[in-house]
Design an enzyme around this catalytic site. Sequence first.
Site, PDB file in Angstrom:
ATOM      1  N   LYS A 125     -14.256   3.324  12.064  1.00  0.00           N
ATOM      2  CA  LYS A 125     -13.615   2.598  10.964  1.00  0.00           C
ATOM      3  C   LYS A 125     -12.215   2.124  11.356  1.00  0.00           C
ATOM      4  O   LYS A 125     -11.451   1.633  10.519  1.00  0.00           O
ATOM      5  CB  LYS A 125     -13.523   3.488   9.716  1.00  0.00           C
ATOM      6  CG  LYS A 125     -14.889   3.820   9.099  1.00  0.00           C
ATOM      7  CD  LYS A 125     -14.713   4.560   7.790  1.00  0.00           C
ATOM      8  CE  LYS A 125     -15.970   5.282   7.342  1.00  0.00           C
ATOM      9  NZ  LYS A 125     -17.023   4.392   6.853  1.00  0.00           N
ATOM     10  N   HIS A 149     -16.214  11.227  -1.612  1.00  0.00           N
ATOM     11  CA  HIS A 149     -17.371  10.706  -0.871  1.00  0.00           C
ATOM     12  C   HIS A 149     -18.401  11.831  -0.770  1.00  0.00           C
ATOM     13  O   HIS A 149     -18.040  13.007  -0.769  1.00  0.00           O
ATOM     14  CB  HIS A 149     -16.868  10.300   0.522  1.00  0.00           C
ATOM     15  CG  HIS A 149     -17.850   9.566   1.370  1.00  0.00           C
ATOM     16  ND1 HIS A 149     -18.837  10.222   2.070  1.00  0.00           N
ATOM     17  CD2 HIS A 149     -17.987   8.254   1.654  1.00  0.00           C
ATOM     18  CE1 HIS A 149     -19.538   9.318   2.762  1.00  0.00           C
ATOM     19  NE2 HIS A 149     -19.044   8.121   2.519  1.00  0.00           N
ATOM     20  N   GLN A 191     -10.660   6.484   5.198  1.00  0.00           N
ATOM     21  CA  GLN A 191     -10.229   5.145   4.758  1.00  0.00           C
ATOM     22  C   GLN A 191      -8.713   4.976   4.840  1.00  0.00           C
ATOM     23  O   GLN A 191      -8.184   3.973   4.353  1.00  0.00           O
ATOM     24  CB  GLN A 191     -10.702   4.883   3.319  1.00  0.00           C
ATOM     25  CG  GLN A 191     -12.198   4.922   3.127  1.00  0.00           C
ATOM     26  CD  GLN A 191     -12.935   3.792   3.848  1.00  0.00           C
ATOM     27  OE1 GLN A 191     -12.316   2.849   4.346  1.00  0.00           O
ATOM     28  NE2 GLN A 191     -14.241   3.900   3.917  1.00  0.00           N
ATOM     29  N   CYS A 214     -21.967   5.939  -1.220  1.00  0.00           N
ATOM     30  CA  CYS A 214     -21.899   7.394  -1.042  1.00  0.00           C
ATOM     31  C   CYS A 214     -20.981   8.053  -2.075  1.00  0.00           C
ATOM     32  O   CYS A 214     -20.331   9.061  -1.798  1.00  0.00           O
ATOM     33  CB  CYS A 214     -21.463   7.784   0.376  1.00  0.00           C
ATOM     34  SG  CYS A 214     -22.652   7.330   1.629  1.00  0.00           S
ATOM     35  N   ASP A 232      -9.621  13.985   3.551  1.00  0.00           N
ATOM     36  CA  ASP A 232     -10.553  13.055   4.193  1.00  0.00           C
ATOM     37  C   ASP A 232      -9.823  11.727   4.358  1.00  0.00           C
ATOM     38  O   ASP A 232      -9.622  10.998   3.396  1.00  0.00           O
ATOM     39  CB  ASP A 232     -11.794  12.937   3.299  1.00  0.00           C
ATOM     40  CG  ASP A 232     -12.710  11.783   3.684  1.00  0.00           C
ATOM     41  OD1 ASP A 232     -12.356  10.995   4.581  1.00  0.00           O
ATOM     42  OD2 ASP A 232     -13.787  11.675   3.068  1.00  0.00           O
TER      43      ASP A 232
END
Lengths: 415, 139
Positions: free
Chosen positions: A233, A130, A210, A373, A207
């Site tokens: 999220k 991302h 998600q 992104c 990261d």
Amino acid sequence: MSQRNLEALDVGAIREAFPILQREFNGEQLVYLDNAATTQTPDPVIDAMSDYYREYNANVHRGIHHLSQEASIAYEEAHDRVAEFIGASGGREEIVFTKNTTEAENLVAYAWGLNELGPGDEIVLTEMEHHASLVTWQQIGKRTGAEVKYIRIDDDGRLDMDHAADLITDDTAMVSAVHVSNTLGTVNPVSDLVDIAHDHDALAFIDGAQAVPNRPVDVEAIDADFYAFSGHKMAGPTGIGVLYGKKAVLEAMQPYLYGGDMITKVTYEESTWNDLPWKFEAGTPQIAEAVGLVAAIDYLEDIGMDRIEAHEQELARYAYEQLGAEPDVEIYGPEPGPDRGGLVGFNLEGVHAHDLASIMNDHAVAIRAGDHCTQPLHDKLGVAASARASFYVYNTTAEIDELAVAIDNARQLFA
Amino acid sequence: MGLGSDMYRQQILDHYKNPRNYGELEDPTFTHVGENPMCGDEIRMDVQLADDGETIERVAFRGDGCAISQASASMLSGELAGTTLAELHEMDRDDVIDMLGVDISPMRVKCAVLAEKVAQDGAEIYQGDLDVDKTTTED
């Protein structure tokens, strides 16, 4: 760890907690399939934040009065709750609240990267990063002279782990990778990646924006030095993200933001830093959002992260089958399975993704279209943009049927 | 769920599928390009002025991108023939939206106005009043 509970979700009951899902546009009920961008917020989270403002709103850490004590305890304990949720045995000292995942990435880039990196050092990312990490480390590379390298992805959208093993060397200082790709849906073998990084004494930043919302995550099993995610999220509020860092690593780092709360002693000449995690949380923090994040974690754990993961995989599989059956639909990323998360990125031949999203919007179906992104990844895929449907606890296969009908409408309009 | 769509009326789809004035001019007075990188919309516009140096004689465009951006370029290429540079400079987004004849949702206005901005910037560069390589409406 408790036994996996994969009992199907009672989606009907879950939906009752999300009043926004009842909204209608031009007489059609909202079908919200943009959960990888942000998830909707259930009543318990809204209520917890509302209770905070109605009952104990105050600034934290510096008040003697009752309200400040209550707010301070709630804010500090939110760190403990997050630590427990992701398996950080060091507790609150390993949990820094940020604005979002992007800020967590920047915190490490500024506080660690700018101070530790120089010419000859290498930063290894993946081709599916991302912009949050890609742009950040790219700029840190330019400022420090460190070189940025990218682990290739294969034709199925999986990381080429042989290439990773070649690319990560003793010159590597940082490996930063997405746990789950927001564009391809790929679930990366992050613990293997972290092992390779550690074999070469590099740090690893994962990261998890998600991943944390939709699967059990144990940062210590992954052995990541840093792990980040965002509240909004995962059924929580906007404005709060989490940076997990191993205590020893965080202790060795300089602060990123200066100001109130992050200090212990200040004179006109010198300042000394507060303990972890407060050293990294300058100024009045996001107190209501921390309270909301705890409510979101309670809400998700009450459902069960294993069940949420199974539900998302089921929806992803169904969407893959419904959409992928047509030859003019190209779906990106791996086939459904354990290394595929609950989002489906795709393109309909002859229809720009933005046109597709606009036509869906005319039918109250909310999807995302654009570069998500990940512009370099889209360049690699050879497309300017893609459409993306992403799912959460409240989504149903019937909604994916609506999505398929909307795609068919676009197909007919543009035929 | 019907097929009805506010933005994708027949005229838009027709111009998207069968763009008018698509291609290049042999000897354009000026050429300019525009790009909205986040959308992936690209438009390259050739403009041929009449001998008075003021009246637009012919316009051709090439491009890639969404139906709104490409239909807008196709329709504009026809509209501009016969107008003057002064009239081109007076055009604004409302004129473009009127020309398209559909409701453009706020998020898509940048797609609709890209062609107009490319033509205007191209003319300004030709007149020596502007110095940019590429036009974008994504700011």
